[in-house]
Design an enzyme around this catalytic site. Structure first.
Site, PDB file in Angstrom:
ATOM      1  N   VAL A  23       7.507  -4.299   1.401  1.00 56.20           N
ATOM      2  CA  VAL A  23       7.623  -3.878   2.979  1.00 56.20           C
ATOM      3  C   VAL A  23       8.359  -5.188   4.072  1.00 56.20           C
ATOM      4  O   VAL A  23       9.037  -4.736   4.690  1.00 56.20           O
ATOM      5  CB  VAL A  23       6.805  -3.154   3.436  1.00 56.20           C
ATOM      6  CG1 VAL A  23       6.616  -2.510   5.168  1.00 56.20           C
ATOM      7  CG2 VAL A  23       6.600  -1.907   3.131  1.00 56.20           C
ATOM      8  N   ARG A  25       8.915  -8.064   3.587  1.00 56.06           N
ATOM      9  CA  ARG A  25      10.408  -8.953   3.285  1.00 56.06           C
ATOM     10  C   ARG A  25      11.802  -7.998   3.331  1.00 56.06           C
ATOM     11  O   ARG A  25      12.425  -8.518   4.329  1.00 56.06           O
ATOM     12  CB  ARG A  25      10.613  -9.490   1.886  1.00 56.06           C
ATOM     13  CG  ARG A  25       9.089 -10.692   1.608  1.00 56.06           C
ATOM     14  CD  ARG A  25       9.606 -11.451   0.613  1.00 56.06           C
ATOM     15  NE  ARG A  25       7.653 -12.207   0.481  1.00 56.06           N
ATOM     16  CZ  ARG A  25       7.868 -13.010  -0.316  1.00 56.06           C
ATOM     17  NH1 ARG A  25       8.408 -13.379  -1.755  1.00 56.06           N
ATOM     18  NH2 ARG A  25       7.046 -14.339  -0.355  1.00 56.06           N
ATOM     19  N   SER A 105      -4.895  10.107   2.054  1.00 56.60           N
ATOM     20  CA  SER A 105      -3.849   9.024   2.660  1.00 56.60           C
ATOM     21  C   SER A 105      -2.802   9.895   2.841  1.00 56.60           C
ATOM     22  O   SER A 105      -2.294   9.231   3.764  1.00 56.60           O
ATOM     23  CB  SER A 105      -3.421   7.610   2.112  1.00 56.60           C
ATOM     24  OG  SER A 105      -4.835   7.378   1.020  1.00 56.60           O
ATOM     25  N   ASP A 127      -4.868   7.803  -9.661  1.00 59.01           N
ATOM     26  CA  ASP A 127      -5.371   9.624 -10.643  1.00 59.01           C
ATOM     27  C   ASP A 127      -3.962  10.433 -10.908  1.00 59.01           C
ATOM     28  O   ASP A 127      -3.459  11.067 -12.328  1.00 59.01           O
ATOM     29  CB  ASP A 127      -5.491   9.925  -9.315  1.00 59.01           C
ATOM     30  CG  ASP A 127      -6.895   9.536  -9.039  1.00 59.01           C
ATOM     31  OD1 ASP A 127      -7.574   8.981  -9.723  1.00 59.01           O
ATOM     32  OD2 ASP A 127      -7.492   9.566  -7.379  1.00 59.01           O
ATOM     33  N   MET A 169     -11.792   7.673 -14.589  1.00 51.50           N
ATOM     34  CA  MET A 169     -11.214   7.946 -13.488  1.00 51.50           C
ATOM     35  C   MET A 169     -10.654   8.690 -13.578  1.00 51.50           C
ATOM     36  O   MET A 169      -9.388   9.412 -14.417  1.00 51.50           O
ATOM     37  CB  MET A 169     -11.448   7.192 -12.658  1.00 51.50           C
ATOM     38  CG  MET A 169     -12.426   6.322 -12.394  1.00 51.50           C
ATOM     39  SD  MET A 169     -11.882   5.006 -10.753  1.00 51.50           S
ATOM     40  CE  MET A 169     -13.601   4.826 -10.323  1.00 51.50           C
ATOM     41  N   ARG A 171     -10.368  11.041 -10.984  1.00 54.52           N
ATOM     42  CA  ARG A 171     -10.809  12.275  -9.859  1.00 54.52           C
ATOM     43  C   ARG A 171     -10.472  14.305 -10.311  1.00 54.52           C
ATOM     44  O   ARG A 171     -11.335  13.994 -11.292  1.00 54.52           O
ATOM     45  CB  ARG A 171      -9.968  12.001  -8.764  1.00 54.52           C
ATOM     46  CG  ARG A 171     -11.463  12.929  -7.193  1.00 54.52           C
ATOM     47  CD  ARG A 171     -10.748  12.838  -6.278  1.00 54.52           C
ATOM     48  NE  ARG A 171      -9.556  11.635  -5.137  1.00 54.52           N
ATOM     49  CZ  ARG A 171     -11.239  11.045  -4.784  1.00 54.52           C
ATOM     50  NH1 ARG A 171     -12.134  11.290  -4.556  1.00 54.52           N
ATOM     51  NH2 ARG A 171     -10.167   9.668  -3.786  1.00 54.52           N
ATOM     52  N   HIS A 215     -15.367   6.060 -37.229  1.00 60.80           N
ATOM     53  CA  HIS A 215     -15.680   5.758 -35.035  1.00 60.80           C
ATOM     54  C   HIS A 215     -14.881   7.522 -34.968  1.00 60.80           C
ATOM     55  O   HIS A 215     -14.102   8.355 -35.917  1.00 60.80           O
ATOM     56  CB  HIS A 215     -15.410   4.934 -34.779  1.00 60.80           C
ATOM     57  CG  HIS A 215     -14.032   4.816 -34.336  1.00 60.80           C
ATOM     58  ND1 HIS A 215     -12.759   3.681 -35.342  1.00 60.80           N
ATOM     59  CD2 HIS A 215     -13.015   5.844 -34.166  1.00 60.80           C
ATOM     60  CE1 HIS A 215     -11.569   3.693 -35.208  1.00 60.80           C
ATOM     61  NE2 HIS A 215     -12.140   5.249 -34.301  1.00 60.80           N
ATOM     62  N   ARG A 247     -22.540   7.395 -28.164  1.00 61.32           N
ATOM     63  CA  ARG A 247     -23.051   6.104 -27.747  1.00 61.32           C
ATOM     64  C   ARG A 247     -21.997   6.852 -25.956  1.00 61.32           C
ATOM     65  O   ARG A 247     -20.462   7.128 -26.317  1.00 61.32           O
ATOM     66  CB  ARG A 247     -22.307   4.914 -27.790  1.00 61.32           C
ATOM     67  CG  ARG A 247     -23.449   4.216 -28.855  1.00 61.32           C
ATOM     68  CD  ARG A 247     -24.628   3.848 -27.989  1.00 61.32           C
ATOM     69  NE  ARG A 247     -25.922   3.583 -28.484  1.00 61.32           N
ATOM     70  CZ  ARG A 247     -26.721   3.708 -29.771  1.00 61.32           C
ATOM     71  NH1 ARG A 247     -26.506   5.224 -30.094  1.00 61.32           N
ATOM     72  NH2 ARG A 247     -27.181   2.821 -30.294  1.00 61.32           N
ATOM     73  N   ARG A 256      -9.601  -0.087 -11.781  1.00 62.49           N
ATOM     74  CA  ARG A 256      -9.069  -0.652 -10.510  1.00 62.49           C
ATOM     75  C   ARG A 256      -8.155  -1.508  -9.972  1.00 62.49           C
ATOM     76  O   ARG A 256      -7.475  -2.344  -9.688  1.00 62.49           O
ATOM     77  CB  ARG A 256      -9.907   0.290  -9.174  1.00 62.49           C
ATOM     78  CG  ARG A 256     -10.051   2.106  -9.452  1.00 62.49           C
ATOM     79  CD  ARG A 256      -9.454   2.916  -8.503  1.00 62.49           C
ATOM     80  NE  ARG A 256     -10.101   2.090  -6.945  1.00 62.49           N
ATOM     81  CZ  ARG A 256     -10.897   2.149  -6.831  1.00 62.49           C
ATOM     82  NH1 ARG A 256     -11.514   3.278  -6.579  1.00 62.49           N
ATOM     83  NH2 ARG A 256     -11.676   1.762  -5.308  1.00 62.49           N
TER      84      ARG A 256
HETATM   85  O1  F6P Z   1      -8.738   8.098  -6.125  1.00 67.81           O
HETATM   86  C1  F6P Z   1      -9.346   6.523  -6.424  1.00 67.81           C
HETATM   87  C2  F6P Z   1     -10.289   6.944  -7.463  1.00 67.81           C
HETATM   88  O2  F6P Z   1     -10.189   5.727  -8.521  1.00 67.81           O
HETATM   89  C3  F6P Z   1     -10.549   8.326  -7.940  1.00 67.81           C
HETATM   90  O3  F6P Z   1     -10.059   8.409  -9.578  1.00 67.81           O
HETATM   91  C4  F6P Z   1     -12.276   8.341  -7.814  1.00 67.81           C
HETATM   92  O4  F6P Z   1     -12.782   9.553  -7.947  1.00 67.81           O
HETATM   93  C5  F6P Z   1     -12.306   7.256  -6.566  1.00 67.81           C
HETATM   94  O5  F6P Z   1     -11.001   6.680  -6.186  1.00 67.81           O
HETATM   95  C6  F6P Z   1     -13.887   7.002  -6.449  1.00 67.81           C
HETATM   96  O6  F6P Z   1     -13.659   7.012  -5.037  1.00 67.81           O
HETATM   97  P1  F6P Z   1     -14.247   5.422  -4.479  1.00 67.81           P
HETATM   98  O7  F6P Z   1     -13.335   3.966  -4.565  1.00 67.81           O
HETATM   99  O8  F6P Z   1     -14.463   5.851  -3.147  1.00 67.81           O
HETATM  100  O9  F6P Z   1     -15.421   5.387  -5.004  1.00 67.81           O
END
Ligand code: F6P
Length: 323
Positions: A23, A25, A105, A127, A169, A171, A215, A247, A256
């Site tokens: 954005v 550059r 967002s 996600d 993750m 969501r 496993h 486990r 992330r």
């Molecule tokens: O939307 C991205 C995400 O990592 C989801 O996978 C997860 O449920 C959420 O954000 C976690 O949110 P926070 O970082 O606010 O704990």
């Protein structure tokens, strides 16, 4: 149009920095002044803007996270918060805003565009739940981090003849879990999109044991009706029929934090440039992303709040491959 502001919002995603860099550059290349906004919509509401030059984004393409910072801003969900942000935009003579983020967002970006502010979104969330787009910034890296963890867990699982519940993750979307299960050679994926019967999960683990596997790996989406913790609790009282000892590992935010993959760096760069292009031709209220393999834009009005379904072919593939 002279001045463009850029912000990152919601959960950070590896590749966001590549988008910010592009954005800045490509915007400067087209003759615009580019302003970074710290901490997403919160920074926009409280005037945390600063001008950025091409060198300010040097050395960031290989970094995960976002150099602008991100936030989940409750105030911006209110009309009062939005009007505060609009005032800041006018005070700083900003002519267009680029919002890099996922579902929440882009909902905020859509609201901002309704206040007659030119806004373009960049599809970015690990996600992969943004309706209309093939794959968003951050998905590829997060998936590869999950895979690395699964590959490692298989090694220790085989040494001890154990079953692992690996929670990823996503969501309410099972994309990451499903693709991690396919690419990680897991015995099963537990998804939010399909009802979970813990007995069926147990049956899959038992069958893996009876086939003589060393496993069993079950990838569990965090949004599934039985998440890893619930399944683990269930198996505490139903372990006799499983064969394997169980486990649980919750990968969580580890997914992330990685350095962006080549795919995410290139996608981020292309989308950053595409967002500038959209603003320069007078577009607003659209999100740029990968649509059927090509960079394209979709109206906020068509995608915000629309549920993205999982590809049934992928679900079927996971079922067939888990032999
Ligand atoms: O939307 C991205 C995400 O990592 C989801 O996978 C997860 O449920 C959420 O954000 C976690 O949110 P926070 O970082 O606010 O704990």
């Amino acid at each position: 149009m002279k001045r463009i502001a850029v912000l990152t919002s919601g959960g950070d995603a590896p590749g966001m920095n590549a988008a910010i860099r592009a954005v800045v550059r490509t915007g400067i290349d087209k003759g615009y002044e580019i302003f970074g906004v710290r901490h997403g919509f919160q920074g926009l509401t409280y005037g945390e803007l600063f001008q950025m030059g091409p060198r300010d984004v040097g050395g960031i393409i290989q970094q995960g996270g976002t150099v602008l910072g991100s936030a989940r801003c409750l105030e911006f969900k209110t009309l009062e918060g939005q009007l505060k942000a609009v005032r800041v935009i006018h005070q700083n003579e900003i002519d267009g805003v680029i919002v890099i983020g996922g579902n929440g967002s882009q909902t905020g970006a859509y609201e901002l565009s309704k206040h007659n502010v030119p806004v373009v979104g960049i599809s970015s969330t690990i996600d992969n739940d943004l309706y209309g787009f093939d794959i968003t910034i951050g998905v590829d890296t997060a998936l590869n981090i999950a895979l690395e963890a699964i590959d490692r867990l298989k090694i220790t699982a085989s040494s001890h003849n154990r079953a692992f519940l690996v929670e990823v993750m996503g969501r309410n979307c099972g994309y990451l879990a499903l693709t991690a299960a396919i690419a990680g050679g897991a015995e099963m994926a537990v998804l939010p999109e399909t009802e979970t019967d813990p007995e069926v999960v147990g049956e899959n683990i038992r069958q893996a044991y009876e086939k003589g596997k060393a496993h069993a790996i079950v990838v569990v989406a965090e949004g599934a009706s039985y998440d890893a913790e619930k399944l683990n609790d269930y198996f505490k009282t139903h372990k006799e029929s499983l064969g394997f000892d169980v486990r649980m590992v919750i990968l969580g935010h580890v997914q992330r934090g990685g350095a962006p993959s080549a795919f995410d760096r290139i996608l981020g760069s292309r989308l950053g440039a595409a967002a500038i292009e959209q603003l320069s031709i007078g577009k607003s209220g659209v999100v740029v992303g990968l649509v059927n393999g090509k960079i394209n834009s979709l109206p906020h009005a068509d995608i915000v709040g629309v549920k993205k379904e999982l590809d049934p072919q992928l679900i079927n593939l996971a079922r067939v491959l888990d032999k």
